[in-house]
Design a protein around this motif. Structure first.
Motif, PDB file in Angstrom:
ATOM      1  N   HIS A  84      -3.908   0.076   6.848  1.00 17.11           N
ATOM      2  CA  HIS A  84      -4.000   1.512   6.592  1.00 17.11           C
ATOM      3  C   HIS A  84      -4.422   2.257   7.858  1.00 17.11           C
ATOM      4  CE1 HIS A  84      -5.483   5.283   4.714  1.00 17.11           C
ATOM      5  NE2 HIS A  84      -4.554   5.033   3.822  1.00 17.11           N
ATOM      6  N   ILE A  91       1.631   7.702   7.701  1.00 18.35           N
ATOM      7  CA  ILE A  91       1.775   7.644   6.233  1.00 18.35           C
ATOM      8  C   ILE A  91       1.006   8.739   5.504  1.00 18.35           C
ATOM      9  CG2 ILE A  91       2.301   5.172   6.223  1.00 18.35           C
ATOM     10  CD1 ILE A  91      -0.655   4.666   5.374  1.00 18.35           C
ATOM     11  N   HIS A 101       2.414   3.870   0.408  1.00 20.29           N
ATOM     12  CA  HIS A 101       1.273   3.519  -0.442  1.00 20.29           C
ATOM     13  C   HIS A 101       1.721   2.686  -1.654  1.00 20.29           C
ATOM     14  CE1 HIS A 101      -0.800   6.441   2.133  1.00 20.29           C
ATOM     15  NE2 HIS A 101      -1.933   5.876   1.746  1.00 20.29           N
ATOM     16  N   PHE A 240     -10.329   2.657  -3.798  1.00 22.12           N
ATOM     17  CA  PHE A 240      -9.169   3.349  -3.215  1.00 22.12           C
ATOM     18  C   PHE A 240      -7.885   2.995  -3.965  1.00 22.12           C
ATOM     19  CE2 PHE A 240      -5.466   3.125  -0.478  1.00 22.12           C
ATOM     20  CZ  PHE A 240      -5.499   4.265   0.307  1.00 22.12           C
TER      21      PHE A 240
HETATM   22 CU   LIG Z   1      -3.626   6.491   2.679  1.00 26.55          CU
END
Ligand SMILES: [Cu+2]
Ligand SMILES: *[C@@H]1O[C@H](CO)[C@@H](O)[C@H](O)[C@H]1NC(C)=O
Ligand SMILES: *[C@@H]1O[C@H](CO)[C@@H](O)[C@H](O)[C@H]1NC(C)=O
Ligand SMILES: *[C@@H]1O[C@H](CO)[C@@H](O)[C@H](O)[C@H]1NC(C)=O
Length: 348
Positions: A84, A91, A101, A240
């Motif tokens: 990430h 992104i 994602h 997350f």
């Molecule tokens: Cu992200």
């Protein structure tokens, strides 16, 4: 007469009759999706299923890294967070946001399996807790993710992730930090059903992308401030992925309203516009870099070409997404449908 035809005619009748009359259909080696898995909200899974999930996540947070190439990564979990971090400027506020994602969730799923997880990925239906996130069952200290910290940077005080360390972040750095989050319930109003409906009230990807990104997605992050609310490395908090399951569900729901058009609709840039950076912060990329620094040469050395498969600055269905060797690369076309074969799941 072309030379090849001449050769066939002179080579004898058996060769000629062996030729297929029609060209063979293209070989279809896309896996089929006959029975999509059902991704359920955390609210609806059993305590045993919850524990199986958090156990596997704890296992990743405490297992050594494997790739030997992601700067700063010490644990297997760090490698996921590093992905990430490395892709952060490609992104977010770009066309890659939703497909990457989605692929990132598949990468998580693969890693959980390494730690013995056999269930389906759950997600968090945030509409049910909008306005009062902190009271959600998902933060239960025994059956959930544990609660929020006392202040910005406050470590998760209880639950399975208390006292666990993430080494990727903040920003483009890599320093050991506790898993942390801090609630601001007020922002979570905007993950409610009316806000979701408004975000999805768009007829094309160019419209729904900012609807989701700057709507329920962003408000969820603001309400949770995972890993100091750091946009580059917020995936250090296992929560997350519950939030991003919700985000993925919104895209899938929108696609299902007009599959013929929307399973092919992709647009936007494949890397941030320097003048804009993250849409939620003013000033563009340079100004925003004051919050998280610049990627080091070491990080840039492993950063994929944002135009891979596209041949230009706009994202296409041929865009190639990478997990830097955790799972094979995939194209945007592969992840457009959650039931297309490369993926095989639906949200309940
Ligand atoms: Cu992200
Ligand atoms: C975290 O670690 C501290 C210090 O080792 C310990 O006192 C505390 O009980 C631990 N908390 C949890 C929830 O495991
Ligand atoms: C969707 O957009 C249309 C046109 O902008 C508006 O009239 C309608 O109220 C919107 N619906 C929702 C659910 O936001
Ligand atoms: C990229 O997409 C935008 C918006 O659709 C378009 O105006 C632009 O011409 C495209 N650029 C290239 C190089 O294809």
């Amino acid at each position: 007469m072309k030379p090849t035809s001449f050769f066939l005619l002179t080579a004898g009748a058996s060769v000629v009759t062996a030729l297929p009359k029609k060209p063979c259909p293209p070989r279809d080696d896309t896996p089929k999706c006959e029975k999509p898995e059902k991704r359920q909200s955390w609210h609806d899974i059993t305590n045993d299923e919850r524990k199986a999930y958090t156990d596997a996540a704890v296992c990743l947070l405490t297992s050594p890294q494997k790739l030997n190439k992601l700067p700063g990564a010490q644990t297997r979990w760090d490698e996921l967070v590093s992905l990430h971090q490395i892709h952060a400027l490609q992104i977010h506020t770009t066309g890659q946001f939703l497909p990457y994602h989605r692929y990132y969730l598949k990468t998580l799923e693969f890693l959980l399996r390494e730690c013995g997880y056999k269930g389906v990925l759950p997600y968090w239906d945030e509409t049910r807790d909008a306005g009062s996130f902190s009271k959600s069952v998902i933060f239960d200290p025994v059956t959930g993710f544990g609660g929020g910290g006392a202040a910005q940077g406050g470590c998760v005080p209880d639950g399975p992730f208390a006292n666990l360390t993430v080494n990727i972040g903040p920003g483009f750095g890599s320093e050991p930090r506790c898993v942390n989050r801090k609630f601001t319930d007020f922002f979570s109003d905007q993950t409610g059903a009316d806000y979701v409906a408004a975000a999805l009230n768009n007829t094309d990807y160019a419209g729904v992308l900012p609807g989701i990104y700057a709507g329920p997605h962003l408000y969820g992050h603001m309400s949770l401030a995972m890993m100091d609310g750091n946009s580059i490395t917020s995936s250090g908090d296992p929560l997350f992925f519950m939030h991003h399951g919700f985000v993925d569900k919104m895209w899938a729901q929108w696609q299902a309203e007009d599959p013929e058009a929307r399973l092919k609709d992709i647009s936007g840039l494949n890397a941030q516009d320097p003048d804009v950076g993250f849409s939620e912060f003013p000033g563009g990329m340079e100004e925003e870099a004051k919050m998280w620094g610049h990627p080091s040469a070491e990080l840039l050395a492993v950063t994929p070409d944002p135009q891979a498969g596209d041949g230009g600055p706009n994202i296409t269905l041929n865009h190639i997404m990478s997990s830097l060797g955790i799972i094979p690369d995939a194209t945007v076309a592969d992840v457009m449908s959650t039931t297309g074969g490369y993926l095989c799941y639906e949200y309940e």
